[in-house]
Structure formats: C-alpha cells, structure tokens
Motif scaffolding. Sequence first.
Motif, PDB file in Angstrom:
ATOM      1  N   THR A 203       0.862  -1.181   0.000  1.00 31.62           N
ATOM      2  CA  THR A 203       0.000   0.000   0.000  1.00 31.62           C
ATOM      3  C   THR A 203       0.897   1.229   0.000  1.00 31.62           C
ATOM      4  OG1 THR A 203      -1.854   1.115   1.113  1.00 31.62           O
ATOM      5  CG2 THR A 203      -0.161   0.139   2.519  1.00 31.62           C
ATOM      6  N   THR A 204       0.301   2.400  -0.009  1.00 29.75           N
ATOM      7  CA  THR A 204       1.056   3.656  -0.021  1.00 29.75           C
ATOM      8  C   THR A 204       0.528   4.578   1.063  1.00 29.75           C
ATOM      9  OG1 THR A 204       1.436   3.464  -2.402  1.00 29.75           O
ATOM     10  CG2 THR A 204       1.766   5.636  -1.424  1.00 29.75           C
ATOM     11  N   ILE A 205       1.447   5.248   1.744  1.00 32.97           N
ATOM     12  CA  ILE A 205       1.103   6.231   2.775  1.00 32.97           C
ATOM     13  C   ILE A 205       1.604   7.588   2.310  1.00 32.97           C
ATOM     14  CG2 ILE A 205       1.367   6.914   5.186  1.00 32.97           C
ATOM     15  CD1 ILE A 205       1.919   3.997   5.852  1.00 32.97           C
ATOM     16  N   GLN A 206       0.749   8.600   2.422  1.00 36.48           N
ATOM     17  CA  GLN A 206       1.117   9.960   2.009  1.00 36.48           C
ATOM     18  C   GLN A 206       0.856  10.939   3.142  1.00 36.48           C
ATOM     19  OE1 GLN A 206      -1.246  10.446  -1.592  1.00 36.48           O
ATOM     20  NE2 GLN A 206       0.520   9.929  -2.855  1.00 36.48           N
ATOM     21  N   GLN A 207       1.850  11.767   3.405  1.00 40.76           N
ATOM     22  CA  GLN A 207       1.688  12.848   4.383  1.00 40.76           C
ATOM     23  C   GLN A 207       1.247  14.099   3.642  1.00 40.76           C
ATOM     24  OE1 GLN A 207       5.046  13.535   6.938  1.00 40.76           O
ATOM     25  NE2 GLN A 207       4.244  15.458   7.720  1.00 40.76           N
ATOM     26  N   LEU A 208       0.056  14.613   3.987  1.00 43.45           N
ATOM     27  CA  LEU A 208      -0.560  15.712   3.241  1.00 43.45           C
ATOM     28  C   LEU A 208      -0.547  17.037   3.989  1.00 43.45           C
ATOM     29  CD1 LEU A 208      -3.641  13.783   1.804  1.00 43.45           C
ATOM     30  CD2 LEU A 208      -1.346  14.030   0.845  1.00 43.45           C
ATOM     31  N   ASP A 209      -0.059  17.067   5.199  1.00 39.47           N
ATOM     32  CA  ASP A 209       0.010  18.313   5.956  1.00 39.47           C
ATOM     33  C   ASP A 209       1.390  18.434   6.592  1.00 39.47           C
ATOM     34  OD1 ASP A 209      -0.591  20.687   7.213  1.00 39.47           O
ATOM     35  OD2 ASP A 209      -1.586  19.728   8.916  1.00 39.47           O
ATOM     36  N   PRO A 210       2.237  19.321   6.031  1.00 32.20           N
ATOM     37  CA  PRO A 210       1.992  20.248   4.906  1.00 32.20           C
ATOM     38  C   PRO A 210       1.988  19.507   3.578  1.00 32.20           C
ATOM     39  CG  PRO A 210       4.262  20.373   5.604  1.00 32.20           C
ATOM     40  CD  PRO A 210       3.596  19.445   6.568  1.00 32.20           C
ATOM     41  N   ILE A 211       1.825  20.273   2.481  1.00 32.80           N
ATOM     42  CA  ILE A 211       1.781  19.703   1.141  1.00 32.80           C
ATOM     43  C   ILE A 211       2.610  20.581   0.213  1.00 32.80           C
ATOM     44  CG2 ILE A 211      -0.265  20.976   0.354  1.00 32.80           C
ATOM     45  CD1 ILE A 211      -1.188  18.329  -0.967  1.00 32.80           C
ATOM     46  N   TYR A 212       3.193  19.957  -0.804  1.00 28.00           N
ATOM     47  CA  TYR A 212       4.021  20.676  -1.765  1.00 28.00           C
ATOM     48  C   TYR A 212       3.185  21.096  -2.977  1.00 28.00           C
ATOM     49  CZ  TYR A 212       8.476  19.457   0.471  1.00 28.00           C
ATOM     50  OH  TYR A 212       9.524  19.348   1.331  1.00 28.00           O
ATOM     51  N   VAL A 213       3.567  22.234  -3.568  1.00 27.81           N
ATOM     52  CA  VAL A 213       3.013  22.690  -4.845  1.00 27.81           C
ATOM     53  C   VAL A 213       4.193  22.997  -5.758  1.00 27.81           C
ATOM     54  CG1 VAL A 213       1.665  24.430  -6.047  1.00 27.81           C
ATOM     55  CG2 VAL A 213       0.925  23.631  -3.807  1.00 27.81           C
ATOM     56  N   ASP A 214       4.300  22.238  -6.843  1.00 24.68           N
ATOM     57  CA  ASP A 214       5.359  22.462  -7.828  1.00 24.68           C
ATOM     58  C   ASP A 214       4.843  23.421  -8.897  1.00 24.68           C
ATOM     59  OD1 ASP A 214       6.948  20.818  -6.415  1.00 24.68           O
ATOM     60  OD2 ASP A 214       6.996  19.176  -7.861  1.00 24.68           O
ATOM     61  N   ILE A 215       5.539  24.554  -9.050  1.00 19.33           N
ATOM     62  CA  ILE A 215       5.133  25.630  -9.950  1.00 19.33           C
ATOM     63  C   ILE A 215       6.068  25.645 -11.145  1.00 19.33           C
ATOM     64  CG2 ILE A 215       4.659  28.106 -10.081  1.00 19.33           C
ATOM     65  CD1 ILE A 215       4.638  28.035  -6.957  1.00 19.33           C
ATOM     66  N   GLN A 216       5.487  25.776 -12.327  1.00 19.43           N
ATOM     67  CA  GLN A 216       6.275  25.782 -13.555  1.00 19.43           C
ATOM     68  C   GLN A 216       6.398  27.212 -14.082  1.00 19.43           C
ATOM     69  OE1 GLN A 216       7.655  22.911 -14.462  1.00 19.43           O
ATOM     70  NE2 GLN A 216       6.548  21.842 -12.831  1.00 19.43           N
ATOM     71  N   GLN A 217       7.639  27.669 -14.257  1.00 17.58           N
ATOM     72  CA  GLN A 217       7.893  28.986 -14.850  1.00 17.58           C
ATOM     73  C   GLN A 217       8.832  28.830 -16.034  1.00 17.58           C
ATOM     74  OE1 GLN A 217       9.944  31.928 -12.433  1.00 17.58           O
ATOM     75  NE2 GLN A 217       8.816  33.577 -13.436  1.00 17.58           N
ATOM     76  N   SER A 218       8.552  29.583 -17.096  1.00 17.57           N
ATOM     77  CA  SER A 218       9.388  29.482 -18.288  1.00 17.57           C
ATOM     78  C   SER A 218      10.805  29.975 -17.980  1.00 17.57           C
ATOM     79  CB  SER A 218       8.786  30.300 -19.430  1.00 17.57           C
ATOM     80  OG  SER A 218       8.869  31.691 -19.148  1.00 17.57           O
ATOM     81  N   ALA A 219      11.754  29.317 -18.591  1.00 20.73           N
ATOM     82  CA  ALA A 219      13.148  29.696 -18.384  1.00 20.73           C
ATOM     83  C   ALA A 219      13.420  31.104 -18.909  1.00 20.73           C
ATOM     84  CB  ALA A 219      14.069  28.685 -19.068  1.00 20.73           C
ATOM     85  N   ALA A 220      12.728  31.514 -19.985  1.00 24.16           N
ATOM     86  CA  ALA A 220      12.931  32.861 -20.541  1.00 24.16           C
ATOM     87  C   ALA A 220      12.488  33.931 -19.555  1.00 24.16           C
ATOM     88  CB  ALA A 220      12.163  33.002 -21.861  1.00 24.16           C
ATOM     89  N   ALA A 221      11.325  33.728 -18.904  1.00 22.04           N
ATOM     90  CA  ALA A 221      10.850  34.708 -17.925  1.00 22.04           C
ATOM     91  C   ALA A 221      11.786  34.783 -16.735  1.00 22.04           C
ATOM     92  CB  ALA A 221       9.439  34.344 -17.479  1.00 22.04           C
ATOM     93  N   LEU A 222      12.278  33.647 -16.281  1.00 21.60           N
ATOM     94  CA  LEU A 222      13.202  33.648 -15.148  1.00 21.60           C
ATOM     95  C   LEU A 222      14.511  34.333 -15.515  1.00 21.60           C
ATOM     96  CD1 LEU A 222      13.497  32.697 -12.240  1.00 21.60           C
ATOM     97  CD2 LEU A 222      14.433  30.553 -13.096  1.00 21.60           C
TER      98      LEU A 222
END
Length: 400
Positions: A203-222
């Motif tokens: 089975t799988t166990i996941q810790q949800l608190d806290p939680i990650y958010v992966d944000i995608q930004q274009s390399a040109a803007a960065l």
Amino acid sequence: MPLIDARKLAVLAALALTACGDGAEQANKKEQRRGPAQVGYVVVQQTRVPLVTELAGRTFAYRSSEVRPQVSGVIQKMFFNEGTVVRRGQPLYQIDPSLYRAAVNEARANVASAQATAQAARVRADRLRPLAEIEAVSKQDYTDAVATQRQAEASIAQGRAQLETARTNLRFATVPAPITGRIGRTLFTVGALVTASQTEPLTTIQQLDPIYVDIQQSAAALLNLRRRMAAGGVLPASASVRLKLEDGSDYGQTGTVEFAEVVVDQQTGTVTLRARFPNPGGLLLPGMFVRAVFAQAIETNAFLVPQQAVSRDPQGNATVWLVGANNKVQQRTVQTVRAEGANWVVTGGLRPGDRVITQGTANLSDNATVRPVPANTPQQPKPPSPEQLEQQQKAKGKGD
C-alpha cells in the motif's frame, strides 16, 4: 444684366464673410468668457511595486512512502482501515511468523551449543598451561588447545549474529508504517503470498500536511527577471505564495517558496519552483492543478498611474497628459509594463512630482491652457452668461 448679377454676387459673398467672421469672433468671445477647461490631476511619486506573477502548479504529497514486505510469507492479519491516518511505527500487516520464530529458536540453540564448546575448550587450555610450562606436555598440545578455545569463542559470536538476523526477520514479519500519514487502498489482502523481492507495494502512505506545490515557470521569464535584478531597480521579493483552486476560489492558507530547480526541463523549457503550504483540513490532495500567485520581485522606481489617465497613440505607445508650467498641458510617452489593480505600472517617462491629468482629457491639445484641480474635486457651478440670461428672459416672456 450680367454686370449687375456679378455685383450682387460680390455683395452676397462679402456679407457671408462678414457673418462668418462675426460668428468666429463671437465663438472666441464665448470661449474667453467660459475660461480654461477644468481638469483633474494626480501628483505621482516613485514607489515600490511588487512584480506579481500567476503560474500553473500541481500539488504533491509532502512525504510519500510505499509499504513493502522485507520478508516472504502469507499475510495473516491487517491492522488498519483503508483511507485512515496511521502513525509511524503502527503495525499494518502480520506475515506468518512461524518459520522466522523457528529460525530464532534454532539460532539461540546454536549459540548455547557454541558457548558449551567454548567453555570446555577454555578449561582444557587452562589445565594444559602449567603442564606446558614444566614440559609435562608438549607445547604444541597447549597451542592446539588455545586455538580450539578461540575457535569456540568465534563460533559464539557467529551464532549470536545469526540469532540477531533471525530476530530481525521475525520482527519484519510485522510490517509497520514507515511514516505518519493517510494510508491508501491495500493491494494485498489476508491470505496473499508476499515476497521480499516483489515490485508491487502492499500500500502507499502519504503525508498531506503540509503539502508541496510544484510551480512551472518558463526559463525565458526567469532569465529576464534575473537580468533586471542584475541591472538594478528590481529587488527580490518575499517567498509568500497564494493559491487559486481549480474552481477559481482562493485557498485560505499562505505558502512559501522553498527552492527552485537548477536545471531546465528539456521538453517544456520550464523551471520548477517548489512551495510548501499548510493543509490542516486536507483540502488539497496530491495531483490537483492550481494557480500560484506570488511576487517574485519588487520594482523600486515605478509609478502607479490611474488607468483612465493612460491612452494609446496611433503607433500603440502609451501616453499621458501632464500639467506643465503656466498650466499648459503637454503629452508625454511613457513605458507601461503591466496593470496593478486600477493603475498602470509606469517604469519610464515620468518624474517624481509630475501632475498627471486623469479627468477632462477628452478635448485636450498640446500647450492648451487649463485650470487644474486635484482629481475628484467637485465641479463649481458657473454663473449664466449674458446670452443665457437673455434667452431665459425671452423664454419667460413667451410663457407669460
């Protein structure tokens, strides 16, 4: 007759020109009596404006652990309910421990046998020592007795290691939760045979608190942002992030950006920024698509100009009207980068203290004289002109 007609036409033309001149003169007099047009203005000053960015993101569990068996056997019991929160170290599965308990007993007996053998070898070596000193026995016999004693002691250590291995395997027959989190559905039930080398987790166990958010930004803007920071005038902002959920609502908690990847995804040309959010109510689930809103930098020398003050010329350049010296208006081209609420963020073309016209810009022209007042000042009623008074009196007389 033709001569008379020509004279009549000349007289009519002169009368028409005289009438036009009188009309223009009267219009000028009315304009002079009316006075300069009133305009509302704001005084702009440099300020710090955050560079707010909204990017797509996806949620990921803070911790995720696949529960796998470390020994082989048949599952006898399950100690959890699917979908509930389990604690680290809590028993989840019980694998048949019979073989592992027997291995422990066997290893314990081997240790006891080795200890007995070592005791006998130690006694024999102790007895031969004084005899070897007086040469009652050969020194080789004493040397062999000492070697046998040491071999017996090594057998004890080897047996104890085997006993520890057997005890570990017996402990592994009870599968515990490796982390604290919400457990998913089980892929193996009671009676299923599991092995230590299987590829599929229990089975799988996941810790949800806290939680990650992966944000995608274009390399040109960065890259553009980093260049602006290097050039000056732009400072890095705090790492605070807000979220918009898939239904458009705002997520009540605020997160922080923890780090940015040092590589660019070759397929998408983006860089991943990872933010962490508190998730006490479990509203965010892994795999959800969200929109992250955060300030990546701060413009240190920008102006906030009301949007109604900015217009576009035929070339598409942003322009504003300014109140100059002697209340003369002038049009100036400015550089606008984005909107910030009800204002435009202007990064070029203005100076601190400029009076930007925001009201009454409809009929302005360069170098026209105006009567500037602060924006949103109530209009003062003007007394009626003599012509208006005369018209009012005539209308009143006709009514009587």
